[in-house]
Design a protein around this motif. Structure first.
Motif, mmCIF file in Angstrom:
data_model
loop_
_atom_site.group_PDB
_atom_site.id
_atom_site.type_symbol
_atom_site.label_atom_id
_atom_site.label_comp_id
_atom_site.label_asym_id
_atom_site.label_seq_id
_atom_site.Cartn_x
_atom_site.Cartn_y
_atom_site.Cartn_z
ATOM 1 N N PHE A 55 2.053 1.324 -6.619
ATOM 2 C CA PHE A 55 0.607 0.850 -6.266
ATOM 3 C C PHE A 55 0.376 1.479 -4.875
ATOM 4 O O PHE A 55 -0.611 2.020 -4.612
ATOM 5 N N ARG A 93 -8.661 -2.209 -6.310
ATOM 6 C CA ARG A 93 -7.108 -2.076 -6.818
ATOM 7 C C ARG A 93 -6.468 -3.357 -6.787
ATOM 8 O O ARG A 93 -5.891 -3.826 -7.759
ATOM 9 N N CYS A 94 -6.626 -3.977 -5.727
ATOM 10 C CA CYS A 94 -5.831 -5.453 -5.683
ATOM 11 C C CYS A 94 -6.524 -6.504 -6.550
ATOM 12 O O CYS A 94 -5.859 -7.230 -7.089
ATOM 13 N N ARG A 133 -5.056 -6.591 -10.004
ATOM 14 C CA ARG A 133 -3.648 -7.176 -9.984
ATOM 15 C C ARG A 133 -3.274 -8.546 -9.692
ATOM 16 O O ARG A 133 -2.246 -8.960 -9.239
#
Length: 471
Positions: free
Chosen positions: A372, A402-403, A406
């Motif tokens: 990542f 992106r965070c 996840r």
């Protein structure tokens, strides 16, 4: 798993992969039942040199793949080359056998990471098979189809488990302590375990009293394992009141067992007392499984964070660093209870978790978080480190996107400060020199250096001198 016939066949395969030119290993591997080679094919190994050489070359290819990619990819290719999955799945027990093979392959892959070379893994696996009698039950990978099978288990091992139906055929059986035993054990007045050799009648009586207490506890365990119904066989054996169940229903009474059982069902429709039915000539015939239809095709776009995992890597727990958790129930109550206990968190722990200051030292560790961060830095290099520093809102938007996929939304701000500081910090360009430059100050850069560089007409000795002088 390790006591199955497939486990021993895999050992034959591994030996042939490790030493393909050992003809005895090669022939033993090809003769294993799982490969299903015909007698004519096996006979050609003895009579036709060309066929034998072709087989050796094939196994040399497996050896090369083992060395380059690992034992698991090699075994999968081997199984597909010999059409093992298709042949096994045509048999009633094929699903179990194929799953055992794949499970052992997963275990070998994990163990190979700690070993050096093929022969080390073969020796390690041989030692495991020799100790297979002590194999723990949790090394057997269960199938959903096992849920319909009858499972014979001791009361002691059933602790923490749950079953739809439970049969306790010998409810009043017990094993009393005897003076003929070489020794007996019991706890003294200070609750210390005492072992007495050549016990006296008093020692036997104290040990038998503890045996009775343990039998009562086991009786409770047995009676609380069923989800729907429990059948208990209560026979008037010799001295049956001294059993755990007998003591609970009769105490020190000498009444017949039927008179002791009758009060249990009074006013309780959920308890039924009846004599053992006569044996019948009927036999249970399992229904043939329904034929599988075509696989369903999804009509929507998959937005979840899917991943590919091995058999052994699938665990019913939070996946570290991804925020994804399996919330479905597992196969048995023991595992489910462990999951629920591990998921419980006290109010004090929650307060501490929310007040922790997040920095780079608390960031999740492992291959996935590392990849990542690598992708983030690669994106910054593609955009230009100087442009990202001058426009931090673009970096923030990228981090949010992106965070959030996840489950790391709380890491957006710490990562933003971390990355901006990394790109702004001056770095020494050479050892012993004051010349510095930050990532944002680079005018030309390569996001990721190649491991190999094309070169021609290189003076190897001069190159070696330069490498030695500057590294």
């Amino acid at each position: 798993v390790l006591t199955s016939a497939e486990a021993k066949e895999i050992l034959c395969w591994l030996r042939a992969f490790a030493e393909p030119r050992q003809l005895s290993y090669l022939r033993a591997a090809l003769a294993t039942p799982t490969l299903g080679q015909s007698w004519q094919t096996l006979d050609e190994l003895l009579t036709d040199e060309l066929v034998l050489e072709a087989r050796i070359e094939r196994f040399l290819g497996y050896q090369t793949q083992w060395q380059q990619q690992g034992v698991l990819p090699m075994l999968r290719r081997f199984l597909m080359d010999f059409e093992v999955p298709g042949r096994l799945l045509q048999r009633p027990d094929g699903e179990r056998r194929l799953t055992d093979i794949l499970h052992i392959a997963e275990l070998l892959q994990q163990d190979s990471l700690q070993l050096d070379g093929e022969h080390a893994l073969v020796h390690h696996y041989t030692q495991i098979l020799r100790a297979a009698d002590e194999e723990e039950e949790n090394r057997t990978l269960r199938l959903e189809s096992d849920a319909g099978l009858v499972k014979v288990i001791t009361v002691h091992k059933s602790k923490g488990l749950e079953y739809p139906l439970v049969f306790l055929p010998f409810g009043t059986a017990y094993r009393a302590q005897s003076e003929k035993q070489a020794f007996v054990r019991y706890h003294d007045a200070n609750d210390r375990l005492v072992t007495v050799f050549d016990p006296t009648p008093e020692d036997v009586a104290r040990a038998d009293q503890e045996r009775l207490g343990e039998d009562i506890r086991k009786c409770y365990v047995a009676l609380t394992r069923a989800r729907f119904a429990t059948w208990v066989g209560a026979a008037a054996l010799d001295n049956w009141p001294e059993s755990g169940l007998g003591y609970l229903i009769a105490g020190n009474s000498e009444r017949p067992i039927t008179d002791c059982l009758a009060p249990l069902a009074e006013g309780r429709h959920e308890i039924l007392i009846e004599p053992l039915p006569e044996p019948e000539t009927r036999h249970f015939t399992e229904r043939a499984p329904e034929a599988l239809g075509p696989a369903l095709e999804s009509t929507r776009e998959a937005r979840e964070d899917w991943w590919i995992a091995s058999y052994s890597a699938i665990e019913y727990r939070d996946l570290a660093g991804t925020g994804i958790a399996f919330t479905g129930e597992v196969e048995d109550a023991q595992t489910q209870n462990l999951l629920e206990e591990s998921a419980q968190q006290t109010d004090e722990e929650r307060i501490v978790a929310t007040t922790v200051v997040r920095n780079k030292h608390q960031f999740p560790k492992g291959a996935a978080p590392g990849t990542f961060l690598h992708e983030l830095l690669e994106w910054c290099a593609q955009q230009g480190f100087d442009r990202v520093v001058d426009n931090p809102e673009d970096l923030q938007d990228q981090l949010v996107r992106r965070c959030s996929t996840r489950g790391w939304s709380e890491w957006v701000e710490p990562l933003e400060h971390w990355l901006l500081a990394l790109m702004r910090t001056p770095l020494n360009l050479q050892r012993g020199s004051d010349e510095q430059s930050s990532l944002a100050g680079l005018t030309s850069l390569r996001p990721e250096l190649e491991f190999w560089f094309e070169s021609r007409n290189v003076q190897v000795a001069r190159l070696d001198q330069l490498v030695t002088a500057h590294t």
